[in-house]
Design a protein around this motif. Structure first.
Motif, PDB file in Angstrom:
ATOM      1  N   TYR A  96     -38.544  -2.800  11.864  1.00 27.46           N
ATOM      2  CA  TYR A  96     -39.452  -3.831  11.361  1.00 27.46           C
ATOM      3  C   TYR A  96     -38.591  -4.876  10.682  1.00 27.46           C
ATOM      4  O   TYR A  96     -37.773  -4.540   9.819  1.00 27.46           O
ATOM      5  CB  TYR A  96     -40.437  -3.255  10.344  1.00 27.46           C
ATOM      6  CG  TYR A  96     -41.402  -2.263  10.929  1.00 27.46           C
ATOM      7  CD1 TYR A  96     -42.661  -2.672  11.363  1.00 27.46           C
ATOM      8  CD2 TYR A  96     -41.064  -0.924  11.043  1.00 27.46           C
ATOM      9  CE1 TYR A  96     -43.557  -1.761  11.899  1.00 27.46           C
ATOM     10  CE2 TYR A  96     -41.948  -0.003  11.579  1.00 27.46           C
ATOM     11  CZ  TYR A  96     -43.193  -0.430  12.004  1.00 27.46           C
ATOM     12  OH  TYR A  96     -44.070   0.486  12.529  1.00 27.46           O
ATOM     13  N   GLU A 135     -42.326   0.946   7.003  1.00 21.82           N
ATOM     14  CA  GLU A 135     -42.909  -0.045   7.897  1.00 21.82           C
ATOM     15  C   GLU A 135     -43.127  -1.345   7.140  1.00 21.82           C
ATOM     16  O   GLU A 135     -43.163  -1.359   5.907  1.00 21.82           O
ATOM     17  CB  GLU A 135     -44.255   0.450   8.437  1.00 21.82           C
ATOM     18  CG  GLU A 135     -44.161   1.749   9.225  1.00 21.82           C
ATOM     19  CD  GLU A 135     -45.528   2.223   9.711  1.00 21.82           C
ATOM     20  OE1 GLU A 135     -46.528   1.526   9.457  1.00 21.82           O
ATOM     21  OE2 GLU A 135     -45.583   3.284  10.351  1.00 21.82           O
ATOM     22  N   LEU A 136     -43.299  -2.421   7.889  1.00 28.87           N
ATOM     23  CA  LEU A 136     -43.695  -3.713   7.322  1.00 28.87           C
ATOM     24  C   LEU A 136     -44.943  -4.173   8.063  1.00 28.87           C
ATOM     25  O   LEU A 136     -45.190  -3.761   9.199  1.00 28.87           O
ATOM     26  CB  LEU A 136     -42.585  -4.759   7.471  1.00 28.87           C
ATOM     27  CG  LEU A 136     -41.290  -4.540   6.679  1.00 28.87           C
ATOM     28  CD1 LEU A 136     -40.241  -5.563   7.101  1.00 28.87           C
ATOM     29  CD2 LEU A 136     -41.546  -4.625   5.180  1.00 28.87           C
ATOM     30  N   GLU A 137     -45.690  -5.033   7.422  1.00 27.12           N
ATOM     31  CA  GLU A 137     -46.916  -5.532   8.039  1.00 27.12           C
ATOM     32  C   GLU A 137     -46.586  -6.462   9.208  1.00 27.12           C
ATOM     33  O   GLU A 137     -45.776  -7.383   9.084  1.00 27.12           O
ATOM     34  CB  GLU A 137     -47.749  -6.280   7.003  1.00 27.12           C
ATOM     35  CG  GLU A 137     -49.207  -6.413   7.410  1.00 27.12           C
ATOM     36  CD  GLU A 137     -49.988  -7.275   6.427  1.00 27.12           C
ATOM     37  OE1 GLU A 137     -50.945  -7.935   6.872  1.00 27.12           O
ATOM     38  OE2 GLU A 137     -49.622  -7.282   5.238  1.00 27.12           O
ATOM     39  N   VAL A 138     -47.216  -6.184  10.369  1.00 27.56           N
ATOM     40  CA  VAL A 138     -46.965  -6.954  11.588  1.00 27.56           C
ATOM     41  C   VAL A 138     -48.247  -7.665  12.020  1.00 27.56           C
ATOM     42  O   VAL A 138     -49.250  -6.984  12.255  1.00 27.56           O
ATOM     43  CB  VAL A 138     -46.504  -6.036  12.738  1.00 27.56           C
ATOM     44  CG1 VAL A 138     -46.198  -6.842  13.990  1.00 27.56           C
ATOM     45  CG2 VAL A 138     -45.305  -5.205  12.319  1.00 27.56           C
ATOM     46  N   ARG A 161     -41.863  -6.106  15.097  1.00 27.84           N
ATOM     47  CA  ARG A 161     -41.654  -4.672  15.308  1.00 27.84           C
ATOM     48  C   ARG A 161     -41.034  -4.467  16.685  1.00 27.84           C
ATOM     49  O   ARG A 161     -41.599  -4.906  17.693  1.00 27.84           O
ATOM     50  CB  ARG A 161     -42.992  -3.927  15.220  1.00 27.84           C
ATOM     51  CG  ARG A 161     -42.897  -2.433  15.442  1.00 27.84           C
ATOM     52  CD  ARG A 161     -44.302  -1.831  15.533  1.00 27.84           C
ATOM     53  NE  ARG A 161     -44.282  -0.375  15.536  1.00 27.84           N
ATOM     54  CZ  ARG A 161     -44.057   0.360  16.627  1.00 27.84           C
ATOM     55  NH1 ARG A 161     -43.833  -0.224  17.788  1.00 27.84           N
ATOM     56  NH2 ARG A 161     -44.063   1.680  16.555  1.00 27.84           N
ATOM     57  N   ASP A 179     -38.282  -8.788   8.948  1.00 28.27           N
ATOM     58  CA  ASP A 179     -38.911  -9.957   8.338  1.00 28.27           C
ATOM     59  C   ASP A 179     -37.835 -11.015   8.122  1.00 28.27           C
ATOM     60  O   ASP A 179     -36.949 -10.837   7.285  1.00 28.27           O
ATOM     61  CB  ASP A 179     -39.558  -9.544   7.002  1.00 28.27           C
ATOM     62  CG  ASP A 179     -40.537 -10.576   6.499  1.00 28.27           C
ATOM     63  OD1 ASP A 179     -40.611 -11.666   7.093  1.00 28.27           O
ATOM     64  OD2 ASP A 179     -41.231 -10.299   5.497  1.00 28.27           O
TER      65      ASP A 179
END
Ligand code: ZN
Length: 159
Positions: free
Chosen positions: A47, A24-27, A32, A49
Motif C-alpha cells: 500500500y 493497510e492504507l485506505e484505497v 494497492r 501513499d
C-alpha cells in the motif's frame, strides 16, 4: 559452502519477526499492488501513499511468505518511507545491483563483486548473502518489483 547462518542473519530474522509498516492504507487515496513469487509461494501486498510532491508519504505491507521475502519487504518499507520517487528508484537500482552481483559468475570462480551504485543500503545490506542462493534472489526482490509497480501507478495517477 556458505552457511545458513549467513543467509538468516539476525537482522533478517528481526525484520521477519517484527515487520515494520505492517498493515493497510485506505484505497484510494493510497495505491494497492500485489506481487507473487510462484517459485517459493511468497505474496507481497504494498500500500503506497505518494503525495503531490512525489514523496512516499506512507507505505504499508501485507502478504505472507518465507523469511527472506517478508524481511526484505519490511526493510524496503522502512528504507523508502519519506523518500522521493527519484530517491526510491536510485535505492531500488542499488539493491537490485547488489542482488545480481553473482548472477553472471555463478558457474565460475569467486569473482570479485562488480561495481554498484554507492548508496548506503542500511539494514538491506543484511540481504547481501542471499545472492549466494540464486533460488532465493526472487524472494528478496519481490517486494521491490511490487513497489516499482505501485510507483508507476502513483505516477500515472498524478499526471
Ligand atoms: Zn521466498
Amino acid at each position: 559452502m556458505p552457511g545458513l547462518e549467513d543467509l538468516y542473519r539476525e537482522i533478517i530474522l528481526d525484520h521477519y519477526r517484527n515487520p515494520r509498516n505492517r498493515g493497510e492504507l485506505e484505497v484510494p487515496p493510497a495505491h494497492r499492488v500485489e506481487g507473487f513469487n510462484p517459485l517459493c509461494g511468497d505474496e507481497i501486498v504494498v500500500y503506497l501513499d505518494v503525495d503531490a510532491e512525489g514523496v512516499v508519504e506512507d507505505i504499508r505491507i501485507g502478504g505472507q511468505g518465507c523469511s527472506i521475502s517478508q524481511s526484505s519487504a519490511s526493510m524496503m518499507s522502512a528504507a523508502v518511507k519519506g523518500k522521493t520517487i527519484d530517491e526510491v528508484h536510485e535505492l531500488t537500482k542499488a539493491f537490485k545491483a547488489m542482488m545480481s552481483i553473482h548472477e553472471s559468475s555463478l558457474e565460475g570462480d569467486d569473482a570479485e563483486p562488480e561495481e554498484f551504485p554507492d548508496i548506503n543500503l542500511g539494514d538491506l545490506e543484511a540481504l547481501r548473502g542471499v545472492v549466494r542462493f540464486p533460488v532465493r534472489i526472487k524472494c528478496a526482490t519481490l517486494s521491490w518489483n511490487t513497489l516499482a509497480q505501485g510507483l508507476d501507478e502513483a505516477a500515472s495517477a498524478a499526471s
